[in-house]
Design a protein around this motif. Structure first.
Motif, PDB file in Angstrom:
ATOM      1  N   ILE A  34      43.300  67.440   1.409  1.00  0.00           N
ATOM      2  CA  ILE A  34      44.335  66.739   0.556  1.00  0.00           C
ATOM      3  C   ILE A  34      45.051  65.614   1.187  1.00  0.00           C
ATOM      4  CG2 ILE A  34      46.286  67.541  -0.928  1.00  0.00           C
ATOM      5  CD1 ILE A  34      45.463  70.332  -0.747  1.00  0.00           C
ATOM      6  N   PHE A  85      43.225  62.692   0.627  1.00  0.00           N
ATOM      7  CA  PHE A  85      43.183  62.209  -0.673  1.00  0.00           C
ATOM      8  C   PHE A  85      44.555  61.257  -0.861  1.00  0.00           C
ATOM      9  CE2 PHE A  85      45.876  63.259  -4.776  1.00  0.00           C
ATOM     10  CZ  PHE A  85      44.861  62.702  -5.538  1.00  0.00           C
ATOM     11  N   THR A 111      44.500  57.675  -2.021  1.00  0.00           N
ATOM     12  CA  THR A 111      45.294  56.861  -3.308  1.00  0.00           C
ATOM     13  C   THR A 111      46.144  56.041  -2.679  1.00  0.00           C
ATOM     14  OG1 THR A 111      45.238  59.324  -4.068  1.00  0.00           O
ATOM     15  CG2 THR A 111      46.759  57.799  -4.962  1.00  0.00           C
ATOM     16  N   SER A 126      45.106  66.213 -10.507  1.00  0.00           N
ATOM     17  CA  SER A 126      45.790  65.256  -9.551  1.00  0.00           C
ATOM     18  C   SER A 126      44.656  64.318  -9.186  1.00  0.00           C
ATOM     19  CB  SER A 126      46.693  65.773  -8.552  1.00  0.00           C
ATOM     20  OG  SER A 126      45.902  66.699  -7.792  1.00  0.00           O
ATOM     21  N   LYS A 127      43.699  64.876  -8.640  1.00  0.00           N
ATOM     22  CA  LYS A 127      42.648  64.273  -8.090  1.00  0.00           C
ATOM     23  C   LYS A 127      41.487  63.327  -8.986  1.00  0.00           C
ATOM     24  CE  LYS A 127      37.818  64.685  -5.629  1.00  0.00           C
ATOM     25  NZ  LYS A 127      36.829  65.663  -5.422  1.00  0.00           N
ATOM     26  N   GLY A 140      43.753  60.402  -9.699  1.00  0.00           N
ATOM     27  CA  GLY A 140      44.177  59.623  -8.470  1.00  0.00           C
ATOM     28  C   GLY A 140      45.644  59.327  -8.413  1.00  0.00           C
ATOM     29  N   PHE A 162      48.743  61.466  -6.321  1.00  0.00           N
ATOM     30  CA  PHE A 162      49.390  62.693  -5.652  1.00  0.00           C
ATOM     31  C   PHE A 162      50.566  63.172  -6.255  1.00  0.00           C
ATOM     32  CE2 PHE A 162      50.214  58.645  -3.180  1.00  0.00           C
ATOM     33  CZ  PHE A 162      51.657  58.920  -3.272  1.00  0.00           C
ATOM     34  N   GLU A 204      36.288  68.510   0.067  1.00  0.00           N
ATOM     35  CA  GLU A 204      36.851  67.134  -0.752  1.00  0.00           C
ATOM     36  C   GLU A 204      36.291  67.332  -2.243  1.00  0.00           C
ATOM     37  OE1 GLU A 204      36.313  62.333  -0.246  1.00  0.00           O
ATOM     38  OE2 GLU A 204      35.507  63.627   1.666  1.00  0.00           O
ATOM     39  N   TRP A 250      38.557  70.816  -3.889  1.00  0.00           N
ATOM     40  CA  TRP A 250      39.869  71.461  -3.801  1.00  0.00           C
ATOM     41  C   TRP A 250      40.667  71.424  -5.123  1.00  0.00           C
ATOM     42  CZ3 TRP A 250      43.913  68.515  -4.839  1.00  0.00           C
ATOM     43  CH2 TRP A 250      43.853  66.938  -5.002  1.00  0.00           C
ATOM     44  N   SER A 251      40.213  70.444  -5.973  1.00  0.00           N
ATOM     45  CA  SER A 251      41.004  70.547  -7.264  1.00  0.00           C
ATOM     46  C   SER A 251      40.715  71.740  -7.999  1.00  0.00           C
ATOM     47  CB  SER A 251      40.757  68.967  -8.182  1.00  0.00           C
ATOM     48  OG  SER A 251      39.341  68.806  -8.275  1.00  0.00           O
TER      49      SER A 251
END
Length: 544
Positions: free
Chosen positions: A100, A103, A107, A173-174, A177, A179, A243, A246-247
């Motif tokens: 995370i 990520f 971003t 959120s992923k 894009g 956070f 990767e 995780w969302s």
């Protein structure tokens, strides 16, 4: 004794039915005498199947026979689905931290064409983790308003929408894009945490029979601990902590949230809320019939609620809660129990166990952390079986004393780790013992003891107070433990030891036993008194 005598039958002898009834009543009476430590035997020769005394002895057995109903069990299980969600999002965030954080960095690069500064990344990650506890602290302020306005069950259903919204934002959120969406989602989910961890005990204790009240309230902690372990497992790289996935991992709490919406609306509202808060006696009786299934139990509990209603005020404001003499002692007890619980070292172990084991040179530290989660679940189950046998007071005192010992041992093992590297194996055992000591007593009991120490009108404020102390303690410890560890080193655990010893000492002299007692009986100890009458042996005899 004043039992009714019936003469023998036409042949001068008792019938077999009469004799068998006399034997049954004789056995029950002997057990009753033994249970009440009577020093004088009861004369049984005049007890027959028609005797009033026989009926009085048989009635408690009849009342106890039908304690559990399908409706009661479904009501409890539907309610604790909320704490399962909270545990899940407590345990799933640590293992995929590196993924995370990457990520966050990706971003940042897409927006600013450069990597995120290390200090900014540390701040954003710390904020993402701790914002849930801060949201819970804020959410606890709304417990009284929701619980008294909409009822215990309906309030749980309303706040479940916050969980759905929070999980949706985190999982999206992923794809977007952003956070910031992850952080806002954690904040909204935190509001849900602060509300539901107080509303659940209010509802569970409102629908549970007196002799199972503590055990069912402990199921809230069992569900929470199970959620933590589930989150730890799902967050592993070999499961969903990758990767790509995780969302998806962050969205799985939508499953228990949906199950709660499918089950809880069909469960009855708390009879105590309907009767004492709303004055709806018929609706309360109808709810009790669904929950108990035994007419005698229903009538008995209705009478208990009438007595409690006679001593309860229509409403208590926060100002009255803080100023009334009858609430002074319970407030202090709740304060000491919850601070002692949160500042006992447990949260430091849960939050930083992976890093702690890695510093002790364990190759697979994350799997030892799974061991911590497994021990956590196992001993909440132990607490479920012990809380109605040993009582709240014994478990709290034994737990605080054990926590103090564990923190002393943590200080010793950390101090000599460089000299005796093999002591790390002992340290793991100490960590497991600390987790077990917390979950057998202070962990689950600190969440529901306030609901037993206060009367019906003050109970929602008391549970909001409990939630603020618990989540506030977690939030402060998450912020302060790393700098304290740097400043004090191994001796930071001595601070936790002192807090546990203080909680043990105070509760030894002040905490009454609440096991098996009606709410009104407990509240009567505090009404019109500056403190608790310590001469009450039944209440304060700790180890008998």
């Amino acid at each position: 004794m004043g039992g009714v005598q019936h003469g023998p039958g036409v042949d001068g002898r008792h019938s077999m039915e009469d004799l068998s009834s006399m034997v049954l009543v004789n056995t029950i009476s002997e057990q009753s005498c033994w249970r009440h430590n009577s020093s004088l035997p009861v004369t049984h020769s005049k007890l027959t199947k028609h005797s009033p005394m026989a009926e009085n002895h048989l009635r408690p057995m009849a009342i106890k026979e039908n304690q559990l109903t399908v409706t009661l069990l479904i009501s409890i299980m539907a309610a604790v689905l909320g704490s399962l969600q909270i545990g899940y999002h407590t345990g799933n965030i640590n293992a995929p931290a590196r993924v995370i954080e990457e990520f966050f960095n990706t971003t940042w690069i897409s927006r600013h064409n450069q990597s995120i500064p290390e200090s900014s990344l540390t701040f954003l990650w710390s904020l993402s983790v701790s914002i849930k506890d801060f949201g819970a602290l804020l959410g606890s302020l709304g417990v009284k308003g929701l619980a008294d306005t909409f009822g215990r069950r309906n309030a749980i259903l309303i706040v479940n929408a916050l969980s759905v919204m929070g999980a949706f934002l985190m999982s999206m959120s992923k794809a977007t894009g952003s956070f910031e969406m992850l952080i806002v989602g954690r904040l909204i989910f935190g509001l849900f945490c602060g509300l539901v961890m107080s509303l659940n005990p209010l509802y569970i204790q409102g629908v549970s029979p007196t002799n199972l009240r503590g055990a069912f309230a402990t199921l809230n902690q069992v569900s929470f601990a199970s959620g933590i372990l589930l989150g730890m497992v799902v967050g592993l790289e070999t499961v969903l902590g990758t990767e790509e996935k995780w969302s998806l991992m962050l969205s799985l709490s939508l499953i228990p949230a949906t199950l709660q919406y499918m089950s809880l609306p069909f469960c009855p509202e708390s009879p105590r809320y309907l009767f004492i808060n709303k004055g709806k006696e018929k609706e309360a009786e109808a709810a009790l019939r669904r929950l108990r299934g035994n007419p005698e139990m229903v009538m008995k509990e209705m009478e208990e609620m009438r007595e409690e209603a006679a001593h309860s005020e229509t409403g208590v404001t926060v100002r009255e809660f803080l100023r009334k003499r009858r609430y002074r002692q319970p407030i202090i007890l709740v304060l000491i129990i919850n601070l002692g619980s949160q500042l006992s070292g447990f949260n430091a172990i849960i939050n930083y166990s992976t890093k702690m084991f890695a510093q002790s040179n364990f190759d697979e530290a994350k799997y030892l952390t799974l061991g911590v989660g497994a021990v956590n679940v196992a001993f909440t189950v132990v607490a479920f079986f012990l809380v109605e046998r040993a009582g709240r007071r014994k478990l709290l005192l034994a737990g605080f004393l054990s926590l103090a010992l564990c923190n002393l041992l943590m200080t010793i093992t950390y101090s000599i780790m460089d000299i005796v590297p093999d002591i790390r194996n002992i340290q793991v055992l100490v960590v497991f013992f600390l987790i077990s000591a917390y979950e057998v007593g202070p962990g689950p009991i600190s969440w529901f003891i306030a609901a037993e120490l206060f009367d019906q009108s003050a109970r929602p404020i008391a549970m909001a107070f409990t939630s603020m102390l618990n989540w506030g303690g977690k939030f402060l410890l998450a912020l302060l433990f790393p700098p304290l560890l740097k400043m004090c080193g191994a001796y930071v655990y001595l601070l936790f030891m002192c807090m546990a010893l203080f909680a043990f000492t105070f509760n030894t002299f002040r905490l009454p036993e609440t096991k098996g007692r009606t709410f009104d009986d407990i509240a009567a100890e505090f009404r019109g008194a500056e403190g608790i009458p310590l001469h009450n042996k039944m209440t304060f005899n700790t180890f008998t």
